[in-house]
Design a protein around this motif. Structure first.
Motif, short mmCIF file in Angstrom:
data_model
loop_
_atom_site.label_atom_id
_atom_site.label_comp_id
_atom_site.label_asym_id
_atom_site.label_seq_id
_atom_site.Cartn_x
_atom_site.Cartn_y
_atom_site.Cartn_z
N ASP A 186 -26.26 -15.79 17.70
CA ASP A 186 -25.60 -15.99 16.41
C ASP A 186 -26.57 -15.53 15.32
N ALA A 187 -26.15 -15.71 14.06
CA ALA A 187 -26.96 -15.14 12.97
C ALA A 187 -27.89 -16.17 12.32
N THR A 188 -28.15 -17.27 13.01
CA THR A 188 -28.96 -18.32 12.38
C THR A 188 -30.45 -18.14 12.64
N TYR A 189 -30.82 -17.19 13.48
CA TYR A 189 -32.25 -17.04 13.79
C TYR A 189 -32.57 -15.57 14.09
N PHE A 190 -33.85 -15.28 14.17
CA PHE A 190 -34.31 -13.92 14.42
C PHE A 190 -34.93 -13.85 15.82
N ASP A 191 -34.65 -12.78 16.50
CA ASP A 191 -35.07 -12.58 17.89
C ASP A 191 -36.60 -12.55 17.99
N ASP A 192 -37.19 -13.48 18.76
CA ASP A 192 -38.67 -13.52 18.81
C ASP A 192 -39.25 -12.33 19.58
N LYS A 193 -38.39 -11.62 20.35
CA LYS A 193 -38.90 -10.41 21.02
C LYS A 193 -39.22 -9.30 20.01
N LYS A 194 -38.69 -9.47 18.80
CA LYS A 194 -38.93 -8.46 17.76
C LYS A 194 -40.05 -8.88 16.81
N LYS A 195 -40.78 -9.93 17.16
CA LYS A 195 -41.73 -10.46 16.17
C LYS A 195 -42.77 -9.43 15.74
N HIS A 196 -43.23 -8.58 16.67
CA HIS A 196 -44.24 -7.59 16.29
C HIS A 196 -43.64 -6.53 15.36
N LEU A 197 -42.37 -6.20 15.59
CA LEU A 197 -41.70 -5.23 14.72
C LEU A 197 -41.52 -5.82 13.32
N PHE A 198 -41.07 -7.08 13.25
CA PHE A 198 -40.90 -7.71 11.93
C PHE A 198 -42.23 -7.78 11.17
N GLU A 199 -43.28 -8.13 11.88
CA GLU A 199 -44.60 -8.20 11.22
C GLU A 199 -44.99 -6.83 10.68
N TYR A 200 -44.69 -5.79 11.45
CA TYR A 200 -45.02 -4.43 11.03
C TYR A 200 -44.21 -4.02 9.79
N LEU A 201 -42.93 -4.42 9.76
CA LEU A 201 -42.03 -3.99 8.69
C LEU A 201 -42.19 -4.78 7.41
N VAL A 202 -42.35 -6.10 7.53
CA VAL A 202 -42.38 -6.93 6.31
C VAL A 202 -43.62 -7.78 6.19
N ASN A 203 -44.53 -7.61 7.14
CA ASN A 203 -45.79 -8.34 7.04
C ASN A 203 -45.56 -9.85 7.00
N LYS A 204 -44.60 -10.32 7.78
CA LYS A 204 -44.24 -11.75 7.79
C LYS A 204 -44.01 -12.17 9.23
N ASP A 205 -44.34 -13.42 9.52
CA ASP A 205 -43.98 -13.99 10.81
C ASP A 205 -42.45 -14.09 10.90
N HIS A 206 -41.88 -13.80 12.07
CA HIS A 206 -40.42 -13.80 12.19
C HIS A 206 -39.81 -15.16 11.89
N LEU A 207 -40.60 -16.24 12.03
CA LEU A 207 -40.09 -17.58 11.74
C LEU A 207 -39.92 -17.80 10.23
N HIS A 208 -40.57 -16.96 9.43
CA HIS A 208 -40.46 -17.09 7.97
C HIS A 208 -39.54 -16.04 7.36
N LEU A 209 -38.87 -15.29 8.20
CA LEU A 209 -37.94 -14.27 7.70
C LEU A 209 -36.64 -14.93 7.25
N GLY A 210 -36.01 -14.34 6.25
CA GLY A 210 -34.71 -14.82 5.82
C GLY A 210 -33.77 -13.65 5.62
N GLU A 211 -32.49 -13.95 5.38
CA GLU A 211 -31.52 -12.88 5.15
C GLU A 211 -31.91 -12.04 3.93
N ASP A 212 -32.64 -12.65 2.98
CA ASP A 212 -33.08 -11.90 1.79
C ASP A 212 -33.99 -10.74 2.15
N ASP A 213 -34.65 -10.84 3.31
CA ASP A 213 -35.52 -9.73 3.73
C ASP A 213 -34.70 -8.54 4.23
N ILE A 214 -33.43 -8.80 4.61
CA ILE A 214 -32.55 -7.74 5.09
C ILE A 214 -31.65 -7.24 3.95
#
Length: 314
Positions: A186-214
């Motif tokens: 569902d859309a309530t969380y971010f896939d932890d398998k992508k955590k390295h990609l998220f860190e690369y793209l937004v310099n943030k831990d995936h647990l601190h990502l929000g829809e505002d980042d998208i």
């Protein structure tokens, strides 16, 4: 500062800095021929014409006659395209940013590129952003917006680093929009398998990502979009698959079709179907599969948001 390309800011100081005027005439001819707008400034168009008249070849003068529309900038374009200040970059970087093709980095380029081409085509009639989307269509037709195959999200960082060391020489972030699946239930969380990609793209831990980042047009690094639904397959209704002979009984019975997981070679579904699944679709059909997001004092359907992101890099 966003400086991917599309609107080129040329100052009178830059034109009169003592550099070779023949080189400047060639560069400006190339800018116009690649369909980049010139940012309107007092006296700039006259100054450019002066250089072209005096130092341009017949071919460059011809370009200026044919492409003169790019010397005046429509307001909606200025809002949605990116401005590059020419004086901020040495010539070799200007050439990369302005003249190399922009890329849509996809998880499965060979099968998915056609979806995005059909999306751009369908949205050229958009009431509000039609100008911008027609501009994207021109870029596709001229092979200045092309697909790149990431081979799954796990390789995106490696692809970007390869490009930065190679043909885009440290400027790839100005020339690419990355698109990848959500891959969640569902859309309530971010896939932890992508955590390295998220860190690369937004310099943030995936647990601190929000829809505002998208849901944003403000990027300090790469331009990217993660789909709201599980995967691109979920944006096409069951009837589209049934017409291709897929048994959709399980999919139709699933708790949430938006997050049903399509598996290659299961129930008759094949990933290769993505090549033609969107053929002939209208904007209304694409829109019917989208959520609408409200941000930046506006509301945007997801596909509209995605196309406006792509406009940032062409």
């Amino acid at each position: 500062q966003q400086d991917e390309t599309m609107i080129v800011d040329i100052s009178l100081d830059y034109l009169n800095d003592g550099g070779n005027p023949v080189d400047k005439a060639i560069l400006i001819g190339n800018i116009i021929e690649h369909c980049h707008y010139i940012k309107p400034r007092a006296g700039i168009v006259d100054a450019i014409w002066g250089i072209v008249e005096q130092h341009g070849t017949p071919h460059i003068k011809e370009i200026f006659q044919s492409y003169s529309e790019y010397l005046s900038l429509p307001e909606d374009m200025e809002r949605h395209l990116t401005t590059i200040v020419l004086a901020d970059f040495p010539l070799w970087q200007q050439r990369i940013i302005l003249f190399k093709p922009s890329e849509l980095l996809l998880e499965n380029g060979p099968y998915e590129w056609n979806i995005y081409k059909n999306l751009i085509r369908a949205y050229t009639n958009h009431r509000k952003f039609g100008n911008v989307f027609r501009y994207l269509q021109h870029k596709v037709e001229d092979c200045l917006l092309v697909p790149e195959n990431g081979g799954g999200f796990g390789a995106f960082k490696a692809v970007a680093e390869m490009k930065n060391k190679g043909e885009y020489y440290s400027k790839y972030r100005k020339k690419v929009c990355m698109v990848f699946d959500r891959d969640t239930r569902d859309a309530t969380y971010f896939d932890d398998k992508k955590k390295h990609l998220f860190e690369y793209l937004v310099n943030k831990d995936h647990l601190h990502l929000g829809e505002d980042d998208i849901n944003t047009f403000n990027y300090n690094g790469y331009v990217w979009h993660m789909l709201w639904k599980n995967a691109i397959e979920n944006y096409f209704p069951p009837e589209k698959y049934e017409a291709k002979g897929v048994d959709m009984t399980e999919a139709r019975a699933s708790a949430d079709y938006d997050y049903y997981k399509f598996k290659d070679d299961e129930h008759g579904y094949k990933k290769t179907m993505m090549e033609s699944i969107s053929d002939g679709m209208t904007m209304a059909e694409f829109e019917s599969q989208c959520r609408t997001f409200v941000f930046h004092n506006g509301s945007y359907s997801e596909f509209c948001l995605l196309l406006l992101k792509i406009a940032k890099i062409v």
